[in-house]
Design a protein around this motif. Sequence first.
Motif, PDB file in Angstrom:
ATOM      1  N   UNK A  78       0.840  -1.205   0.000  1.00 19.60           N
ATOM      2  CA  UNK A  78       0.000   0.000   0.000  1.00 19.60           C
ATOM      3  C   UNK A  78       0.872   1.252   0.000  1.00 19.60           C
ATOM      4  N   UNK A  79       1.926   1.266   0.836  1.00 21.29           N
ATOM      5  CA  UNK A  79       2.844   2.417   0.870  1.00 21.29           C
ATOM      6  C   UNK A  79       3.539   2.601  -0.469  1.00 21.29           C
ATOM      7  N   UNK A  80       4.002   1.509  -1.067  1.00 27.48           N
ATOM      8  CA  UNK A  80       4.661   1.585  -2.364  1.00 27.48           C
ATOM      9  C   UNK A  80       3.696   2.097  -3.435  1.00 27.48           C
ATOM     10  N   UNK A  81       2.455   1.641  -3.403  1.00 25.69           N
ATOM     11  CA  UNK A  81       1.464   2.120  -4.355  1.00 25.69           C
ATOM     12  C   UNK A  81       1.194   3.611  -4.169  1.00 25.69           C
ATOM     13  N   UNK A  82       1.075   4.046  -2.917  1.00 23.27           N
ATOM     14  CA  UNK A  82       0.838   5.453  -2.625  1.00 23.27           C
ATOM     15  C   UNK A  82       2.006   6.320  -3.106  1.00 23.27           C
ATOM     16  N   UNK A  83       3.233   5.894  -2.801  1.00 25.51           N
ATOM     17  CA  UNK A  83       4.409   6.660  -3.219  1.00 25.51           C
ATOM     18  C   UNK A  83       4.556   6.707  -4.737  1.00 25.51           C
ATOM     19  N   UNK A  84       4.319   5.599  -5.407  1.00 24.32           N
ATOM     20  CA  UNK A  84       4.459   5.593  -6.866  1.00 24.32           C
ATOM     21  C   UNK A  84       3.367   6.443  -7.522  1.00 24.32           C
ATOM     22  N   UNK A  85       2.150   6.422  -6.980  1.00 22.78           N
ATOM     23  CA  UNK A  85       1.079   7.264  -7.509  1.00 22.78           C
ATOM     24  C   UNK A  85       1.407   8.738  -7.299  1.00 22.78           C
ATOM     25  N   UNK A  86       1.922   9.075  -6.116  1.00 20.07           N
ATOM     26  CA  UNK A  86       2.300  10.461  -5.839  1.00 20.07           C
ATOM     27  C   UNK A  86       3.444  10.892  -6.751  1.00 20.07           C
ATOM     28  N   UNK A  87       4.404  10.011  -6.995  1.00 20.17           N
ATOM     29  CA  UNK A  87       5.526  10.336  -7.874  1.00 20.17           C
ATOM     30  C   UNK A  87       5.075  10.590  -9.299  1.00 20.17           C
ATOM     31  N   UNK A  88       4.186   9.765  -9.813  1.00 22.84           N
ATOM     32  CA  UNK A  88       3.677   9.953 -11.175  1.00 22.84           C
ATOM     33  C   UNK A  88       2.873  11.249 -11.260  1.00 22.84           C
ATOM     34  N   UNK A  89       2.059  11.525 -10.257  1.00 25.80           N
ATOM     35  CA  UNK A  89       1.274  12.770 -10.253  1.00 25.80           C
ATOM     36  C   UNK A  89       2.190  13.990 -10.192  1.00 25.80           C
ATOM     37  N   UNK A  90       3.232  13.924  -9.365  1.00 28.17           N
ATOM     38  CA  UNK A  90       4.183  15.043  -9.247  1.00 28.17           C
ATOM     39  C   UNK A  90       4.905  15.276 -10.572  1.00 28.17           C
ATOM     40  N   UNK A  91       5.333  14.211 -11.219  1.00 30.46           N
ATOM     41  CA  UNK A  91       6.027  14.338 -12.503  1.00 30.46           C
ATOM     42  C   UNK A  91       5.093  14.915 -13.568  1.00 30.46           C
ATOM     43  N   UNK A  92       3.845  14.496 -13.569  1.00 28.60           N
ATOM     44  CA  UNK A  92       2.880  15.019 -14.543  1.00 28.60           C
ATOM     45  C   UNK A  92       2.624  16.498 -14.308  1.00 28.60           C
ATOM     46  N   UNK A  93       2.545  16.920 -13.055  1.00 30.32           N
ATOM     47  CA  UNK A  93       2.337  18.341 -12.758  1.00 30.32           C
ATOM     48  C   UNK A  93       3.534  19.179 -13.172  1.00 30.32           C
ATOM     49  N   UNK A  94       4.754  18.683 -12.927  1.00 32.40           N
ATOM     50  CA  UNK A  94       5.952  19.425 -13.330  1.00 32.40           C
ATOM     51  C   UNK A  94       6.024  19.563 -14.840  1.00 32.40           C
ATOM     52  N   UNK A  95       5.667  18.507 -15.561  1.00 29.01           N
ATOM     53  CA  UNK A  95       5.692  18.545 -17.016  1.00 29.01           C
ATOM     54  C   UNK A  95       4.648  19.533 -17.522  1.00 29.01           C
ATOM     55  N   UNK A  96       3.475  19.541 -16.917  1.00 30.17           N
ATOM     56  CA  UNK A  96       2.410  20.454 -17.308  1.00 30.17           C
ATOM     57  C   UNK A  96       2.810  21.904 -17.038  1.00 30.17           C
ATOM     58  N   UNK A  97       3.404  22.174 -15.856  1.00 30.85           N
ATOM     59  CA  UNK A  97       3.837  23.520 -15.522  1.00 30.85           C
ATOM     60  C   UNK A  97       4.969  23.980 -16.431  1.00 30.85           C
ATOM     61  N   UNK A  98       5.833  23.056 -16.851  1.00 35.90           N
ATOM     62  CA  UNK A  98       6.911  23.398 -17.773  1.00 35.90           C
ATOM     63  C   UNK A  98       6.388  23.820 -19.124  1.00 35.90           C
ATOM     64  N   UNK A  99       5.345  23.164 -19.601  1.00 36.96           N
ATOM     65  CA  UNK A  99       4.762  23.524 -20.891  1.00 36.96           C
ATOM     66  C   UNK A  99       4.030  24.870 -20.796  1.00 36.96           C
ATOM     67  N   UNK A 100       3.379  25.147 -19.666  1.00 34.12           N
ATOM     68  CA  UNK A 100       2.645  26.377 -19.515  1.00 34.12           C
ATOM     69  C   UNK A 100       3.563  27.594 -19.410  1.00 34.12           C
ATOM     70  N   UNK A 101       4.798  27.433 -18.893  1.00 34.21           N
ATOM     71  CA  UNK A 101       5.696  28.554 -18.716  1.00 34.21           C
ATOM     72  C   UNK A 101       6.372  28.964 -20.023  1.00 34.21           C
ATOM     73  N   UNK A 102       6.328  28.174 -21.051  1.00 36.70           N
ATOM     74  CA  UNK A 102       6.993  28.502 -22.320  1.00 36.70           C
ATOM     75  C   UNK A 102       6.211  29.442 -23.124  1.00 36.70           C
TER      76      UNK A 102
END
Length: 109
Positions: free
Chosen positions: A85-109
């Motif tokens: 459960x902890x591993x699933x939670x951490x991996x889901x949070x990591x994927x969500x964080x990476x997706x948000x950073x990628x989205x914010x990177x595209x918006x700043x250009x």
Amino acid sequence: MSTTIDGNTVLIQSPALAPCSIPLLPTEPYQVVANLGHLSGETYQVTWNVEVVGSGFPPIRSISATFSVSSLFSVAAPALSPWAMCLLLLSTAGVAFAALRRRNGRLSR
């Protein structure tokens, strides 16, 4: 249709119309649903009778089976261990964080 429960015996009686004919082997699946309410025991003997109403003759068809209440709920639900459960939670949070950073990177250009 009438349903009678006496101890661990359940009797379901279905009326049939007088000019009715029932084949020996059914041509299609058939079911009767009866509300049995709260059952306190574990095992019941269920008998289903189909009879001509008011004829005084024995049932046209009679089917009996043993019914176990506990077997209805004995399926184990799949569950993850606390570590999984902890591993699933951490991996889901990591994927969500990476997706948000990628989205914010595209918006700043």
